[in-house]
Write a protein that holds these residues in place. Structure first.
Motif, PDB file in Angstrom:
ATOM      1  N   UNK A  27      69.751 -86.887  53.838  1.00  0.00           N
ATOM      2  CA  UNK A  27      68.488 -86.140  54.003  1.00  0.00           C
ATOM      3  C   UNK A  27      67.560 -86.867  54.973  1.00  0.00           C
ATOM      4  N   UNK A  28      67.461 -88.195  54.789  1.00  0.00           N
ATOM      5  CA  UNK A  28      66.608 -89.012  55.654  1.00  0.00           C
ATOM      6  C   UNK A  28      67.008 -88.826  57.119  1.00  0.00           C
ATOM      7  N   UNK A  29      68.320 -88.821  57.352  1.00  0.00           N
ATOM      8  CA  UNK A  29      68.832 -88.701  58.709  1.00  0.00           C
ATOM      9  C   UNK A  29      68.453 -87.352  59.319  1.00  0.00           C
ATOM     10  N   UNK A  30      68.741 -86.280  58.623  1.00  0.00           N
ATOM     11  CA  UNK A  30      68.468 -84.952  59.186  1.00  0.00           C
ATOM     12  C   UNK A  30      66.972 -84.634  59.238  1.00  0.00           C
ATOM     13  N   UNK A  31      66.196 -85.180  58.302  1.00  0.00           N
ATOM     14  CA  UNK A  31      64.750 -85.001  58.365  1.00  0.00           C
ATOM     15  C   UNK A  31      64.194 -85.675  59.615  1.00  0.00           C
ATOM     16  N   UNK A  32      64.655 -86.899  59.854  1.00  0.00           N
ATOM     17  CA  UNK A  32      64.195 -87.637  61.037  1.00  0.00           C
ATOM     18  C   UNK A  32      64.630 -86.935  62.321  1.00  0.00           C
ATOM     19  N   UNK A  43      71.436 -86.190  70.346  1.00  0.00           N
ATOM     20  CA  UNK A  43      72.636 -85.539  69.822  1.00  0.00           C
ATOM     21  C   UNK A  43      73.100 -84.379  70.705  1.00  0.00           C
ATOM     22  N   UNK A  44      74.413 -84.163  70.681  1.00  0.00           N
ATOM     23  CA  UNK A  44      75.007 -82.970  71.294  1.00  0.00           C
ATOM     24  C   UNK A  44      75.480 -81.996  70.224  1.00  0.00           C
ATOM     25  N   UNK A  45      76.018 -82.531  69.119  1.00  0.00           N
ATOM     26  CA  UNK A  45      76.539 -81.686  68.033  1.00  0.00           C
ATOM     27  C   UNK A  45      76.159 -82.318  66.707  1.00  0.00           C
ATOM     28  N   UNK A  46      75.659 -81.505  65.784  1.00  0.00           N
ATOM     29  CA  UNK A  46      75.363 -81.998  64.439  1.00  0.00           C
ATOM     30  C   UNK A  46      76.467 -81.558  63.473  1.00  0.00           C
ATOM     31  N   UNK A  47      76.655 -82.349  62.434  1.00  0.00           N
ATOM     32  CA  UNK A  47      77.748 -82.147  61.476  1.00  0.00           C
ATOM     33  C   UNK A  47      77.167 -81.926  60.084  1.00  0.00           C
ATOM     34  N   UNK A  48      76.055 -81.157  60.022  1.00  0.00           N
ATOM     35  CA  UNK A  48      75.233 -81.147  58.816  1.00  0.00           C
ATOM     36  C   UNK A  48      75.954 -80.613  57.586  1.00  0.00           C
ATOM     37  N   UNK A  49      76.615 -79.488  57.694  1.00  0.00           N
ATOM     38  CA  UNK A  49      77.263 -78.901  56.511  1.00  0.00           C
ATOM     39  C   UNK A  49      78.304 -79.854  55.935  1.00  0.00           C
ATOM     40  N   UNK A  50      79.150 -80.383  56.795  1.00  0.00           N
ATOM     41  CA  UNK A  50      80.195 -81.302  56.342  1.00  0.00           C
ATOM     42  C   UNK A  50      79.602 -82.607  55.797  1.00  0.00           C
ATOM     43  N   UNK A  51      78.539 -83.106  56.475  1.00  0.00           N
ATOM     44  CA  UNK A  51      77.917 -84.359  56.044  1.00  0.00           C
ATOM     45  C   UNK A  51      77.318 -84.217  54.647  1.00  0.00           C
ATOM     46  N   UNK A  52      76.693 -83.075  54.377  1.00  0.00           N
ATOM     47  CA  UNK A  52      76.084 -82.868  53.054  1.00  0.00           C
ATOM     48  C   UNK A  52      77.164 -82.718  51.978  1.00  0.00           C
ATOM     49  N   UNK A  53      78.283 -82.096  52.332  1.00  0.00           N
ATOM     50  CA  UNK A  53      79.394 -81.993  51.379  1.00  0.00           C
ATOM     51  C   UNK A  53      79.958 -83.378  51.059  1.00  0.00           C
ATOM     52  N   UNK A 115      83.938 -94.868  53.975  1.00  0.00           N
ATOM     53  CA  UNK A 115      83.053 -93.900  53.332  1.00  0.00           C
ATOM     54  C   UNK A 115      81.650 -93.851  53.934  1.00  0.00           C
ATOM     55  N   UNK A 116      81.594 -94.072  55.249  1.00  0.00           N
ATOM     56  CA  UNK A 116      80.381 -93.747  55.998  1.00  0.00           C
ATOM     57  C   UNK A 116      80.338 -92.241  56.200  1.00  0.00           C
ATOM     58  N   UNK A 117      79.162 -91.711  56.515  1.00  0.00           N
ATOM     59  CA  UNK A 117      78.988 -90.258  56.643  1.00  0.00           C
ATOM     60  C   UNK A 117      78.638 -89.928  58.099  1.00  0.00           C
ATOM     61  N   UNK A 118      79.493 -89.124  58.740  1.00  0.00           N
ATOM     62  CA  UNK A 118      79.269 -88.753  60.144  1.00  0.00           C
ATOM     63  C   UNK A 118      78.180 -87.685  60.232  1.00  0.00           C
TER      64      UNK A 118
END
Length: 485
Positions: A27-32, A43-53, A115-118
């Motif tokens: 959340x911190x990442x996408x809020x920022x 950024x060129x491409x965000x991976x939000x749906x997959x990152x939240x899963x 187990x880092x999150x892209x």
């Protein structure tokens, strides 16, 4: 206060103590990103749906157990020339604007295993060719310290995203300085490992004998953690070094007593901004105060490094980019009437001007009648440059100098002058040609823009490079400064 201002152990303690969840970090990442991305454009491409899963799965794992790895749950950005399964990889080129890989680069697989999150894919100079991030086919990235200035390149998006607090750390690639120079311009830590220590499998090749993947982080300790996760032999990479991996965290002792430092006169002379030179001398005084000793040395063939690099890198680029023909993958021209048209138009429409410039230079250097005069001669000079480093390392433990001759320059200031742009890498290129490790750490500011200190080590001696960088960092506070966006 941002969660990303905490160090890695503090984040782990909060996760372990159930004070925060991995979802909070994401959340911190996408809020920022939502707050500052319109100014930084990292950024060129965000991976939000997959990152939240992924975050939700890690939260469930955490509720049933404990933090299982050094990079557990940390948001990471990946430079867009490392292939990511199911996530668009464009190399910031129109040629690959529709390219979705079917496998992960080895470094991406290792980060997933840790187990880092892209969070997403980061902007860069097209096919990693450039030193300012202005060669992206999509948009330039801006320096978080002053958005009128470049973040450096080609890993400018990777550096800017960390400096702006959009991700906890990122991966970049370094061919002639493309991790270290943007790290210096953006006031963060950037490590180029020894050639072959980190797998290049899944890195879209620019110059295969030079390309190397490394971390961009807020501090040296984080760089050691990331290196521990991504270093190691990979049978899928024919240039991978089958060597034992040191414990980089154990190397962070803070002890540099008796360390012998060589300072090349070529790195501190003509062409170096006097204010930048002053910051390097201040840094040397800090290390002196910790018990290290330094002397002036010479790397006499470094004056040939830029010419040597651009011949070799362009030759290898000419060969590596031949695969982009509009047939196998990537964008295909709609205007072709025959096969030759298809090749010509797809490449003309797909590649940007800097990529075309280097392909033409490389093809010329490799052509019949010119190969011996240019490519072969450049390989011979590369050997002399490596021998210069070997001779200095016979007497000294480490070499120190500026990462770049100046601080960041304004966007558009050098884009019409490629030769001046190439000279920004004059401090970093010799290290790449020699295949040895180097790190850039913040060592001060000139006109409110960061200055980078480059610490260069012997082949496969990342442990000493990190030890010296960490000792310097512990006695200064430059790495704690944050841009006000």
């Amino acid at each position: 206060m941002s969660l990303f201002d905490l160090n890695l152990q503090q984040i782990h303690a909060k996760l372990q103590g159930k004070e925060i969840k991995v979802s909070d970090l994401v959340d911190q990442s996408y809020t920022r990103i939502g707050q500052v991305e319109n100014k930084v454009r990292a950024f060129l491409t965000l991976n939000e749906e997959n990152a939240r899963q992924t975050a939700a799965q890690l939260d469930e794992q955490l509720s049933n157990g404990s933090v299982s790895g050094d990079l557990f749950g940390l948001p990471v950005g990946i430079k867009d020339n490392m292939v990511t399964e199911g996530l668009k990889t464009t190399c910031a080129s129109k040629f690959l604007s529709n390219h979705i890989p079917i496998y992960d680069a080895t470094v991406v697989s290792k980060l997933k295993a840790a187990q880092a999150v892209t969070i997403g894919k980061l902007n860069m100079d097209e096919f990693a060719m450039g030193g300012s991030n202005e060669n992206s086919a999509y948009h330039p990235t801006h320096n978080p310290w002053n958005t009128d200035y470049v973040p450096g390149g080609s890993s400018g998006g990777s550096a800017a995203a960390v400096a702006a607090g959009e991700v906890y750390f990122s991966l970049g690639s370094d061919t002639g300085g493309s991790i270290r120079q943007p790290a210096a311009y953006c006031g963060i830590v950037g490590l180029k490992p020894t050639y072959g220590l980190v797998s290049r499998y899944g890195l879209v090749a620019f110059a295969s004998s030079l390309d190397q993947i490394g971390p961009l982080t807020k501090n040296v300790e984080d760089a050691a953690y990331v290196m521990q996760a991504i270093a190691g032999y990979d049978p899928k990479d024919s240039t991978s070094a089958n060597v034992d991996i040191a414990n980089y965290l154990n190397a962070l002792t803070g002890d540099v007593k008796g360390l012998r430092i060589g300072v090349p006169k070529e790195y501190m002379g003509k062409g170096i901004d006097p204010a930048v030179k002053a910051k390097i001398l201040e840094a040397l005084k800090v290390l002196e105060g910790l018990g290290a000793v330094w002397e002036e040395v010479s790397l006499p063939h470094s004056k040939y490094a830029v010419a040597t690099y651009y011949l070799l890198a362009s030759s290898e680029a000419s060969s590596n980019l031949a695969r982009f023909d509009g047939i196998r993958y990537g964008v295909r021209s709609d205007n072709a009437r025959n096969l030759l048209d298809l090749y010509n138009l797809s490449r003309s429409e797909g590649f940007g001007p800097e990529v075309k410039r280097r392909i033409m230079l490389g093809t010329y250097a490799l052509s019949s009648g010119y190969y011996d005069a240019y490519y072969l001669k450049a390989q011979q000079v590369r050997t002399l440059i490596k021998q210069d480093f070997d001779q200095v390392f016979d007497k000294y433990d480490i070499i120190i100098g500026p990462t770049a001759p100046t601080t960041a320059f304004k966007i558009g200031e050098q884009s019409s002058d490629p030769l001046t742009m190439y000279l920004n890498d004059i401090m970093t290129i010799p290290v790449s040609l020699a295949g040895i490790p180097a790190i850039s750490v913040p060592c001060g500011f000139v006109n409110d823009l960061p200055v980078g200190l480059q610490i260069i080590g012997k082949a496969l001696d990342e442990a000493t490079v990190l030890r010296v960088a960490h000792a310097f960092e512990q006695h200064t506070d430059h790495h704690k400064q944050r841009p006000q966006l």
